[in-house]
Write a protein that holds these residues in place. Structure first.
Motif, PDB file in Angstrom:
ATOM      1  N   GLY A   1      -0.378  -3.307   4.415  1.00 15.38           N
ATOM      2  CA  GLY A   1      -1.405  -2.450   3.801  1.00 15.38           C
ATOM      3  C   GLY A   1      -2.741  -2.884   4.734  1.00 15.38           C
ATOM      4  N   ASN A   2      -2.627  -3.986   5.644  1.00 13.28           N
ATOM      5  CA  ASN A   2      -3.847  -4.276   6.348  1.00 13.28           C
ATOM      6  C   ASN A   2      -4.173  -3.587   7.551  1.00 13.28           C
ATOM      7  OD1 ASN A   2      -4.743  -6.928   4.550  1.00 13.28           O
ATOM      8  ND2 ASN A   2      -2.385  -7.526   5.145  1.00 13.28           N
TER       9      ASN A   2
ATOM     10  N   ASN B   1      -8.055   1.151  -4.827  1.00 13.14           N
ATOM     11  CA  ASN B   1      -7.691   2.340  -4.272  1.00 13.14           C
ATOM     12  C   ASN B   1      -8.624   2.495  -3.121  1.00 13.14           C
ATOM     13  OD1 ASN B   1      -5.107   3.245  -5.564  1.00 13.14           O
ATOM     14  ND2 ASN B   1      -6.495   3.397  -7.082  1.00 13.14           N
TER      15      ASN B   1
ATOM     16  N   HIS C   1      -5.252   0.227  -2.017  1.00 13.43           N
ATOM     17  CA  HIS C   1      -5.864  -0.699  -1.049  1.00 13.43           C
ATOM     18  C   HIS C   1      -6.828  -1.425  -1.489  1.00 13.43           C
ATOM     19  CE1 HIS C   1      -8.170  -1.472   2.685  1.00 13.43           C
ATOM     20  NE2 HIS C   1      -7.039  -1.358   3.245  1.00 13.43           N
TER      21      HIS C   1
ATOM     22  N   CYS D   1      -8.057   6.406   2.733  1.00 13.14           N
ATOM     23  CA  CYS D   1      -7.730   5.836   4.128  1.00 13.14           C
ATOM     24  C   CYS D   1      -7.116   7.287   4.821  1.00 13.14           C
ATOM     25  CB  CYS D   1      -6.407   4.950   3.811  1.00 13.14           C
ATOM     26  SG  CYS D   1      -6.744   3.691   2.729  1.00 13.14           S
TER      27      CYS D   1
ATOM     28  N   GLU E   1      -4.292  -0.441   7.387  1.00 19.84           N
ATOM     29  CA  GLU E   1      -4.938   0.770   6.946  1.00 19.84           C
ATOM     30  C   GLU E   1      -6.718   0.968   7.389  1.00 19.84           C
ATOM     31  OE1 GLU E   1      -3.690   3.340   5.560  1.00 19.84           O
ATOM     32  OE2 GLU E   1      -1.996   2.966   4.517  1.00 19.84           O
TER      33      GLU E   1
ATOM     34  N   HIS F   1      -9.736  -3.977  -2.484  1.00 21.73           N
ATOM     35  CA  HIS F   1     -10.880  -4.657  -1.949  1.00 21.73           C
ATOM     36  C   HIS F   1     -11.560  -5.204  -3.017  1.00 21.73           C
ATOM     37  CE1 HIS F   1     -14.122  -4.605   0.744  1.00 21.73           C
ATOM     38  NE2 HIS F   1     -14.839  -4.076  -0.376  1.00 21.73           N
TER      39      HIS F   1
ATOM     40  N   GLN G   1      -3.532   4.553  10.062  1.00 20.25           N
ATOM     41  CA  GLN G   1      -2.508   3.263  10.185  1.00 20.25           C
ATOM     42  C   GLN G   1      -2.580   2.810  11.587  1.00 20.25           C
ATOM     43  OE1 GLN G   1      -1.082   1.666   7.371  1.00 20.25           O
ATOM     44  NE2 GLN G   1      -0.653   0.168   8.853  1.00 20.25           N
TER      45      GLN G   1
ATOM     46  N   CYS H   1      -9.739   2.654   6.300  1.00 19.30           N
ATOM     47  CA  CYS H   1     -10.155   3.184   5.192  1.00 19.30           C
ATOM     48  C   CYS H   1     -11.886   3.446   5.103  1.00 19.30           C
ATOM     49  CB  CYS H   1      -9.676   2.453   3.881  1.00 19.30           C
ATOM     50  SG  CYS H   1      -7.913   2.153   3.633  1.00 19.30           S
TER      51      CYS H   1
END
Length: 213
Positions: free
Chosen positions: A47-48, A132, A120, A135, A50, A122, A138, A52
């Motif tokens: 997930g890092n 969320n 995601h 995004c 992404e 944060h 990738q 966004c």
């Protein structure tokens, strides 16, 4: 003659043994390209990687004051609507300095837009948390280019080139215009831009850590 053949055979066996030792498992604590690339692959896939937009909560309301000041949402959301990612409606609200006409424009994600609204996590500087985000691309590692170790050799700043898989609508010129930083990252995947990632040395080896380098 026979002794000569035996010596050659012994030397060949030693060479093969040395080659096997060199091709064995590497030291995970060594500051090597192999270890940093492995750490990056895991970190970015989790997930890092992404890219966004910090658009955490939907729907998003646009006040008249924001629209008049050409705020970020005022510039981006109409383009997103043109691309079919959001749909707007006019919602009556009490009159105020921000809404002198007593109305706001509310943007909600369409079915197409929800494809890009992903988990995601944060945490903001003010302590607020979001689960969320919207995004649009990738990143994955191409090749580690270089790294700088601290004096204790317990942390590293790793520079790398990357691949990127972007939303198809990012090819639209208006999308590139209102998301210039994203467009720059996409273009930089040709090798002209390098990413940097911090690493820390742990008991298990080198691990990528979140945050600026």
């Amino acid at each position: 003659m026979k002794t000569h053949h035996i010596k050659i055979a012994a030397m060949a066996a030693l060479a093969l043994s040395a080659l096997a030792a060199c091709s064995g498992p590497s030291d995970p604590k060594a500051p090597s390209r192999e270890n940093f690339e492995a750490g990056l692959r895991s970190f970015l896939a989790d997930g890092n990687g992404e890219v966004c937009l910090a658009m955490y909560d939907w729907p998003i309301d646009l006040t008249e004051a924001e629209a008049g000041a050409n705020a970020r949402h005022a510039v981006q959301l109409p383009v997103f609507e043109k691309l079919g990612l959001v749909k707007s409606t006019i919602v009556p609200v009490p009159r105020s300095d921000e809404n002198p006409d007593g109305a706001i424009k509310r943007y909600a994600l369409t079915d197409e837009g929800r494809k890009y609204y992903k988990a995601h996590a944060h945490k903001g500087r003010d302590g607020s948390t979001h689960a969320n985000d919207l995004c649009v691309a990738q990143i994955s590692v191409d090749r580690v280019d270089s790294w700088d170790l601290d004096k204790q050799q317990s942390s590293a700043a790793v520079s790398y080139t990357y691949h990127i898989a972007a939303a198809p609508w990012m090819q639209d010129p208006d999308a590139s215009r209102v998301l210039p930083m994203v467009a720059r990252v996409i273009k930089g995947a040709d090798g002209s831009l390098k990413m940097r990632q911090g690493f820390a040395l742990t008991d298990k080896g080198w691990v990528a850590v979140p945050g600026a380098v």
